[in-house]
Motif scaffolding. Structure first.
Motif, PDB file in Angstrom:
ATOM      1  N   MET A  36      -3.007  37.044  12.648  1.00 55.31           N
ATOM      2  CA  MET A  36      -1.660  36.928  11.217  1.00 55.31           C
ATOM      3  C   MET A  36      -1.989  35.773   9.833  1.00 55.31           C
ATOM      4  N   SER A  37      -2.168  36.878   9.134  1.00 56.70           N
ATOM      5  CA  SER A  37      -1.966  35.654   7.866  1.00 56.70           C
ATOM      6  C   SER A  37      -0.824  35.169   6.808  1.00 56.70           C
ATOM      7  N   GLY A  38      -1.408  33.623   6.140  1.00 57.98           N
ATOM      8  CA  GLY A  38      -0.230  33.702   5.630  1.00 57.98           C
ATOM      9  C   GLY A  38       0.464  32.257   6.207  1.00 57.98           C
ATOM     10  N   ASN A  39      -1.036  31.521   7.071  1.00 54.63           N
ATOM     11  CA  ASN A  39      -0.363  30.496   8.339  1.00 54.63           C
ATOM     12  C   ASN A  39      -0.765  29.359   6.819  1.00 54.63           C
ATOM     13  N   SER A  40      -1.098  29.317   5.945  1.00 60.59           N
ATOM     14  CA  SER A  40      -1.557  27.971   5.017  1.00 60.59           C
ATOM     15  C   SER A  40      -0.829  28.141   3.883  1.00 60.59           C
ATOM     16  N   PHE A  41      -0.949  26.806   3.163  1.00 64.15           N
ATOM     17  CA  PHE A  41      -0.841  25.971   2.319  1.00 64.15           C
ATOM     18  C   PHE A  41      -1.113  25.535   1.150  1.00 64.15           C
ATOM     19  N   GLY A  42      -1.780  25.118   0.272  1.00 61.24           N
ATOM     20  CA  GLY A  42      -1.525  24.636  -0.406  1.00 61.24           C
ATOM     21  C   GLY A  42      -3.224  24.796  -1.400  1.00 61.24           C
ATOM     22  N   LEU A  43      -4.031  24.538  -2.364  1.00 64.16           N
ATOM     23  CA  LEU A  43      -5.376  24.591  -2.641  1.00 64.16           C
ATOM     24  C   LEU A  43      -6.124  23.173  -2.085  1.00 64.16           C
ATOM     25  N   LEU A  44      -5.640  22.069  -2.947  1.00 66.67           N
ATOM     26  CA  LEU A  44      -6.901  21.351  -1.968  1.00 66.67           C
ATOM     27  C   LEU A  44      -6.526  19.764  -1.457  1.00 66.67           C
ATOM     28  N   PHE A  45      -4.568  20.122  -1.293  1.00 67.42           N
ATOM     29  CA  PHE A  45      -4.331  19.297  -0.191  1.00 67.42           C
ATOM     30  C   PHE A  45      -3.459  20.774   0.707  1.00 67.42           C
ATOM     31  N   ARG A  46      -3.881  20.729   1.576  1.00 67.11           N
ATOM     32  CA  ARG A  46      -3.653  21.686   2.341  1.00 67.11           C
ATOM     33  C   ARG A  46      -4.011  21.979   3.524  1.00 67.11           C
ATOM     34  N   LEU A  47      -2.837  22.465   4.215  1.00 67.05           N
ATOM     35  CA  LEU A  47      -2.024  23.168   5.811  1.00 67.05           C
ATOM     36  C   LEU A  47      -1.934  23.964   6.113  1.00 67.05           C
ATOM     37  N   THR A  48      -1.710  24.088   7.597  1.00 70.86           N
ATOM     38  CA  THR A  48      -2.422  24.896   8.291  1.00 70.86           C
ATOM     39  C   THR A  48      -1.205  24.954   9.038  1.00 70.86           C
ATOM     40  N   THR A  49      -0.580  25.335   9.614  1.00 66.36           N
ATOM     41  CA  THR A  49       0.714  25.178  10.845  1.00 66.36           C
ATOM     42  C   THR A  49       0.400  26.633  12.227  1.00 66.36           C
ATOM     43  N   PHE A  50       0.032  26.231  13.327  1.00 63.96           N
ATOM     44  CA  PHE A  50       0.605  27.079  14.642  1.00 63.96           C
ATOM     45  C   PHE A  50       1.373  26.630  15.609  1.00 63.96           C
ATOM     46  N   GLY A  51       1.204  27.661  16.740  1.00 61.52           N
ATOM     47  CA  GLY A  51       2.694  27.512  18.189  1.00 61.52           C
ATOM     48  C   GLY A  51       4.041  28.128  17.197  1.00 61.52           C
ATOM     49  N   GLU A  52       3.991  28.122  18.439  1.00 61.52           N
ATOM     50  CA  GLU A  52       5.725  29.174  18.616  1.00 61.52           C
ATOM     51  C   GLU A  52       6.604  28.069  19.142  1.00 61.52           C
ATOM     52  N   SER A  53       8.335  28.531  18.438  1.00 62.70           N
ATOM     53  CA  SER A  53       9.256  27.919  19.226  1.00 62.70           C
ATOM     54  C   SER A  53       9.753  27.315  21.310  1.00 62.70           C
ATOM     55  N   HIS A  54       9.066  28.535  21.142  1.00 62.02           N
ATOM     56  CA  HIS A  54       8.991  28.437  22.862  1.00 62.02           C
ATOM     57  C   HIS A  54       7.862  28.038  23.911  1.00 62.02           C
ATOM     58  N   GLY A  55       7.121  28.093  22.858  1.00 59.33           N
ATOM     59  CA  GLY A  55       5.467  27.989  23.253  1.00 59.33           C
ATOM     60  C   GLY A  55       5.048  26.242  24.024  1.00 59.33           C
ATOM     61  N   LYS A  56       3.781  25.719  24.111  1.00 58.42           N
ATOM     62  CA  LYS A  56       3.750  25.130  24.985  1.00 58.42           C
ATOM     63  C   LYS A  56       3.929  23.937  23.930  1.00 58.42           C
ATOM     64  N   ALA A  57       3.584  24.031  22.134  1.00 60.18           N
ATOM     65  CA  ALA A  57       3.819  23.207  21.378  1.00 60.18           C
ATOM     66  C   ALA A  57       3.452  23.687  20.345  1.00 60.18           C
ATOM     67  N   ILE A  58       3.981  23.475  18.894  1.00 61.96           N
ATOM     68  CA  ILE A  58       3.235  23.711  17.199  1.00 61.96           C
ATOM     69  C   ILE A  58       2.801  22.354  16.760  1.00 61.96           C
ATOM     70  N   GLY A  59       2.332  22.878  15.896  1.00 62.49           N
ATOM     71  CA  GLY A  59       0.904  21.429  15.176  1.00 62.49           C
ATOM     72  C   GLY A  59       0.647  22.210  14.140  1.00 62.49           C
ATOM     73  N   VAL A  60       0.018  20.967  13.535  1.00 63.08           N
ATOM     74  CA  VAL A  60      -0.561  21.160  12.078  1.00 63.08           C
ATOM     75  C   VAL A  60      -1.792  20.607  11.594  1.00 63.08           C
ATOM     76  N   ILE A  61      -2.888  21.421  10.971  1.00 65.43           N
ATOM     77  CA  ILE A  61      -4.073  20.904  10.253  1.00 65.43           C
ATOM     78  C   ILE A  61      -4.269  20.604   8.967  1.00 65.43           C
ATOM     79  N   VAL A  62      -4.278  19.716   8.439  1.00 66.96           N
ATOM     80  CA  VAL A  62      -3.666  18.621   6.966  1.00 66.96           C
ATOM     81  C   VAL A  62      -5.235  18.918   6.332  1.00 66.96           C
TER      82      VAL A  62
END
Length: 364
Positions: free
Chosen positions: A1-27
């Motif tokens: 599954m692609s499309g989980n990142s946004f931004g070019l130089l200041f960039r984030l990628t989110t991960f996780g599911e609503s009812h999974g163990k956790a959600i998070g982000v890499i900046v």
């Protein structure tokens, strides 16, 4: 599954599911030596977290952020910042009875058709809970923008067809709807409570104002500032439309009415919403987004099963009657992310200020 990142130089990628163990982000893209603590992030997350009032989901998530990397002794190191929020009140069994039915208004149908598998536990990646990770990333961007003198303020302009008639900035955080008009907020709440009794829901309009952006931000042709803001806002699951400045009303205006004429003192109006040719004009940047009513309602609706059979569905569980108040901090977060990324692009294009570098380039 692609499309989980946004931004070019200041960039984030989110991960996780609503009812999974956790959600998070890499900046990625946060400069080194910026003071940063978890409380800076938590302040924004607290505005978005569930269970804030009787019109939002009763799901009890503390949304306590944990910074796992990229910060040392209270300062950013310049390396990727990873943040995680553990899910403590997940209840996937609430969806078990309807897991073989497509919920109207949700992404159940399209996810299953695209991937051949879907996480039926509260929409998985398609859940609005994913936006908590965006808010965490946006809190970092907001802090960086503060050094630049830029501020972002969003609020509920309209809910359930009730529009704010006055603007009081101080009222926004003093009512459940995050509306700048206390009288309108009271009427909004009454309308939402009536819809809740009917097991129905309401949408609305969020307005956002950006102050402090100088002339020159924005990257034509395809990365106009409004194009990137549009991308950011329309990536939020509940958002169905966006307009800038005079917006759709511009289609009913003549050029003489719409054009922002100028004098030696500056622009005489701001119908363009603070942007021309995709570049900021130095005026306030203003846009509005249309937020749909939450799709999960208790009213019986027609649908089909995953094997194509006619059926009906009543979505039970812990759902917001109106998502607008919790979309406000998400709107601000995504706006901050777009702006910080554009600032970094602008700075990356500037000719080196170091005289030694200038001389070296000249000699070549």
């Amino acid at each position: 599954m692609s499309g989980n990142s946004f931004g070019l130089l200041f960039r984030l990628t989110t991960f996780g599911e609503s009812h999974g163990k956790a959600i998070g982000v890499i900046v990625e893209g946060t400069p080194a030596k910026v003071p940063l603590q978890e409380k800076d992030i938590q302040e924004q997350l607290d505005k978005r977290k569930p269970g804030q009032s009787n019109i939002s989901t009763p799901r009890k998530e503390t949304d306590i952020v944990h910074i796992l990397s990229g910060v040392f002794e209270g300062y950013t190191t310049g390396t990727p910042i990873m943040m995680i929020l553990h899910n403590h009140d997940a209840d996937p069994q609430a969806y078990h009875a309807i897991k073989n039915k497509f919920r109207p208004g949700h992404a159940d149908y399209t996810y299953l058709k695209k991937y051949g598998i879907r996480d039926w536990r509260g929409s998985g990646r398609a859940s609005g809970r994913e936006t908590a990770a965006r808010v965490a990333a946006g809190a970092i961007a907001r802090k960086l923008l503060a050094y630049r003198g830029v501020s972002v303020l969003a609020y509920s302009k309209e809910i359930a067809g009730i529009t704010c008639q006055t603007f009081d900035k101080n009222a926004i955080e003093r009512n459940l709807l995050r509306a700048p008009d206390m009288q309108a907020a009271q009427k909004m709440q009454q309308a939402i409570e009536a819809l809740k009794e009917e097991q129905n829901s309401a949408g609305g309009i969020i307005e956002c104002t950006i102050k402090g952006v100088p002339v020159g931000l924005g990257e034509p042709v395809f990365d106009k500032i409004e194009a990137l803001l549009g991308h950011a806002m329309l990536s939020i699951g509940a958002v169905k439309a966006i307009e800038f400045g005079s917006g759709f009303a511009a289609s009913r205006m003549t050029a003489k009415e719409q054009n922002d004429q100028m004098s030696p003192q500056g622009f005489l109006s701001n119908n363009a919403g603070g942007m021309l040719g995709g570049i900021s004009t130095g005026l306030d940047i203003i846009f509005r987004i249309a937020v749909k009513a939450p799709s999960s309602i208790g009213i019986k609706q027609k649908t089909i099963t995953i094997d194509g059979k006619d059926t009906t569905i009543e979505t039970k569980g812990r759902h917001d009657t109106c998502i607008c108040p919790r979309i406000v901090p998400v709107t601000e977060a995504m706006t901050c992310i777009v702006l910080e990324d554009l600032y970094q692009r602008y700075e990356a294009y500037q000719f080196p200020q170091n005289p030694a570098l200038r001389n070296s380039n000249k000699s070549q």
